[in-house]
Design an enzyme around this catalytic site. Sequence first.
Site, PDB file in Angstrom:
ATOM      1  N   TRP A  91       8.322   4.872   3.371  1.00  0.00           N
ATOM      2  CA  TRP A  91       6.891   4.841   3.080  1.00  0.00           C
ATOM      3  C   TRP A  91       6.073   4.878   4.364  1.00  0.00           C
ATOM      4  CZ3 TRP A  91       6.126   6.517  -1.453  1.00  0.00           C
ATOM      5  CH2 TRP A  91       7.003   6.200  -2.488  1.00  0.00           C
ATOM      6  N   LYS A 139       3.612  -3.282  -8.735  1.00  0.00           N
ATOM      7  CA  LYS A 139       4.748  -4.182  -8.477  1.00  0.00           C
ATOM      8  C   LYS A 139       4.321  -5.631  -8.747  1.00  0.00           C
ATOM      9  CE  LYS A 139       5.722  -0.664  -5.178  1.00  0.00           C
ATOM     10  NZ  LYS A 139       6.724   0.178  -5.809  1.00  0.00           N
ATOM     11  N   ASP A 157       0.240  -1.562   4.624  1.00  0.00           N
ATOM     12  CA  ASP A 157       0.597  -1.180   3.270  1.00  0.00           C
ATOM     13  C   ASP A 157       1.384  -2.365   2.703  1.00  0.00           C
ATOM     14  OD1 ASP A 157       1.737  -0.247   0.951  1.00  0.00           O
ATOM     15  OD2 ASP A 157       2.741   1.490   1.867  1.00  0.00           O
TER      16      ASP A 157
HETATM   17  C1  LIG Z   1       5.634   0.232   0.225  1.00  0.00           C
HETATM   18  C2  LIG Z   1       5.156   1.343  -0.648  1.00  0.00           C
HETATM   19  N1  LIG Z   1       4.132   2.113  -0.235  1.00  0.00           N
HETATM   20  C3  LIG Z   1       3.677   3.124  -0.986  1.00  0.00           C
HETATM   21  C4  LIG Z   1       4.231   3.436  -2.204  1.00  0.00           C
HETATM   22  C5  LIG Z   1       3.671   4.573  -2.997  1.00  0.00           C
HETATM   23  O1  LIG Z   1       2.850   4.048  -3.957  1.00  0.00           O
HETATM   24  P1  LIG Z   1       2.096   4.931  -5.056  1.00  0.00           P
HETATM   25  O2  LIG Z   1       3.151   5.416  -5.980  1.00  0.00           O
HETATM   26  O3  LIG Z   1       1.160   3.946  -5.672  1.00  0.00           O
HETATM   27  O4  LIG Z   1       1.389   6.023  -4.370  1.00  0.00           O
HETATM   28  C6  LIG Z   1       5.282   2.653  -2.691  1.00  0.00           C
HETATM   29  C7  LIG Z   1       5.874   2.950  -4.008  1.00  0.00           C
HETATM   30  O5  LIG Z   1       6.894   2.440  -4.394  1.00  0.00           O
HETATM   31  C8  LIG Z   1       5.759   1.591  -1.879  1.00  0.00           C
HETATM   32  O6  LIG Z   1       6.786   0.833  -2.302  1.00  0.00           O
END
Ligand SMILES: Cc1ncc(COP(=O)(O)O)c(C=O)c1O
Length: 362
Positions: A104, A197, A173
């Site tokens: 991520w 989550k 994030d």
């Molecule tokens: C740490 C993290 N950042 C970003 C995301 C992406 O999130 P989204 O699907 O809401 O764009 C996730 C998805 O699992 C994640 O675990």
Amino acid sequence: MTMKRAYNFNAGPSALPLPVLERAQKELLNFQNTGMSVMELSHRSKEYEAVHNAAKERLKRLLNVPDGYDILFLQGGASLQFSMVPMNLLTEGKIGCYVLTGAWSEKALKEAQKIGLTTVVASSKEANYTYIPPLDDVQWPKNAAYVHITSNNTIFGTQWKEFPNTPVDLVADMSSDILSRPFDVSQFALIYAGAQKNLGPSGVTVVILRNDLLERIPDGLPTMLDYRTHQKSNSLYNTPPTFAIYMLSLVLEWVEEQGGVAAMEERSQQKAAVLYEAIDESGGFYKPHAEKGSRSLMNVTFTLPNEELTRTFLAEAKERGFVGLGGHRSVGGCRASIYNAVPLEACEALASFMNEFRRRFA
Ligand SMILES: Cc1ncc(COP(=O)(O)O)c(C=O)c1O
């Protein structure tokens, strides 16, 4: 008819607290005597506005958000924040600093590279992201716009234990561990998290930002991608994801009833300890992906001795009602996501299955 709830270890969307689902079910057809579902209310109605503002107030209380910060409810997931952060904050001549701790953070960096100058200030990529790299020796660029971290690495199962004190604005994030432990919001310039989550269902993304950042935003951004649009309108510039925000509000109420984020942290430690013990006491049958000092309390990642055993493990687990245990392809093996709404009993049941499986196959 009695209903059997799954042992839900999904990585997101993931388990929601049962009392929250029951409350939503109860209120589904007639929300506060309106004769309508929350989904059918106008987002300009006083009933919806009360839900919206309650969610904001609860989050502010739970995280002790100080004055000078605002909370926004946006759409587009955490993934859109990968772009919005640099579009709003990575201005001409500035450098966006990134700490790479997993897939991520790599994605966040990739989006920032499309917007402006970036640099990687620390990374554990060379070790397939088994640990959180220290920032002690970082040479910070003079013109740094911010440094971006991922507080919990959902795929690799690592988590920052203490947040770094950085000389540049810290952006995080927190999609997969927000609300799981107390932390000092004032250490951060901006925090974002997709809800699916620890916060609620998918569809809403929470952004907490320090208000002075708004002064740096360049003019000319598309209206919906400019934080100022949403800050000025209390996240009601356009139609917000009303049902997701209603569910968020119920989840936040549930967290408050449980004793707040400190109680969530205690429970997370207990739950994670049960699973890490099953791993550590397996004589090497289950191998943890993360190094001990960087282990996540939200996503427990481990592998089995070979692919065939992994397949058998996952198939048997499924038969016994354990859901979502397959690891991400970049790590392989298994992952148990144990967010706030996953009960301790689910972790105990999984640990006991892991022990029994090991005795049969080791
Ligand atoms: C740490 C993290 N950042 C970003 C995301 C992406 O999130 P989204 O699907 O809401 O764009 C996730 C998805 O699992 C994640 O675990």
